[in-house]
Design a protein around this motif. Sequence first.
Motif, short mmCIF file in Angstrom:
data_model
loop_
_atom_site.label_atom_id
_atom_site.label_comp_id
_atom_site.label_asym_id
_atom_site.label_seq_id
_atom_site.Cartn_x
_atom_site.Cartn_y
_atom_site.Cartn_z
N ARG A 197 2.08 -1.87 8.89
CA ARG A 197 0.97 -1.40 8.06
C ARG A 197 0.99 -2.05 6.69
O ARG A 197 -0.05 -2.41 6.14
N GLN A 233 -0.24 -5.56 7.06
CA GLN A 233 -1.69 -5.55 7.26
C GLN A 233 -2.40 -5.32 5.94
O GLN A 233 -3.41 -5.96 5.65
N TRP A 285 -11.49 0.23 2.38
CA TRP A 285 -10.67 0.06 3.58
C TRP A 285 -9.45 0.98 3.53
O TRP A 285 -9.07 1.59 4.53
N SER A 286 -8.83 1.09 2.35
CA SER A 286 -7.66 1.97 2.19
C SER A 286 -8.02 3.42 2.50
O SER A 286 -7.25 4.13 3.14
N GLN A 319 -8.13 4.07 6.13
CA GLN A 319 -6.83 4.08 6.80
C GLN A 319 -6.10 5.40 6.66
O GLN A 319 -5.17 5.67 7.41
#
Length: 151
Positions: free
Chosen positions: A86, A89, A105-106, A109
């Motif tokens: 992770r 990524q 995006w964070s 997640q």
Amino acid sequence: MKKTIFAAFAALCMAAGTSAFAQPQRMERGPEAGERPSVEQMAREMTDRMAERLKLTEKQSEQVYAATLEQLQTMEAHREAMRKARAEQAEKMKSILSTEQFMEWSKMQGPHPGARRGPQMMRKAPEGAPACREGACCDRPCPREKMKGKK
């Protein structure tokens, strides 16, 4: 005056009732409340519970501890590998996306509100699909199919 006494009594009862149903704290944990127990502590706890419920012999208990410890160590190694993957990524995404895109995006997640973790987790049925149809809500055959005609 009676209303004040009654309100104070009701608040006291609620406080006492809430603490009566509180979950007991684990004593094996470290000094910090949020600290996870070690793999060895978890294996010992699990073995102790199984020894008590299954009435294991000393030899069985030792074997169960060894097997449990091995399983937990394997799981911990997988967990560490996932954390590393992770992080890698995230670094790749940081170099590809703009700051705003990376922040969004964070958020994507992170944990999802209302998401359940563990083996009881089931996939949600697609929108408009019946809630219980084989393959729509989980990977297993529907248990409700067996119950047809039974009460």
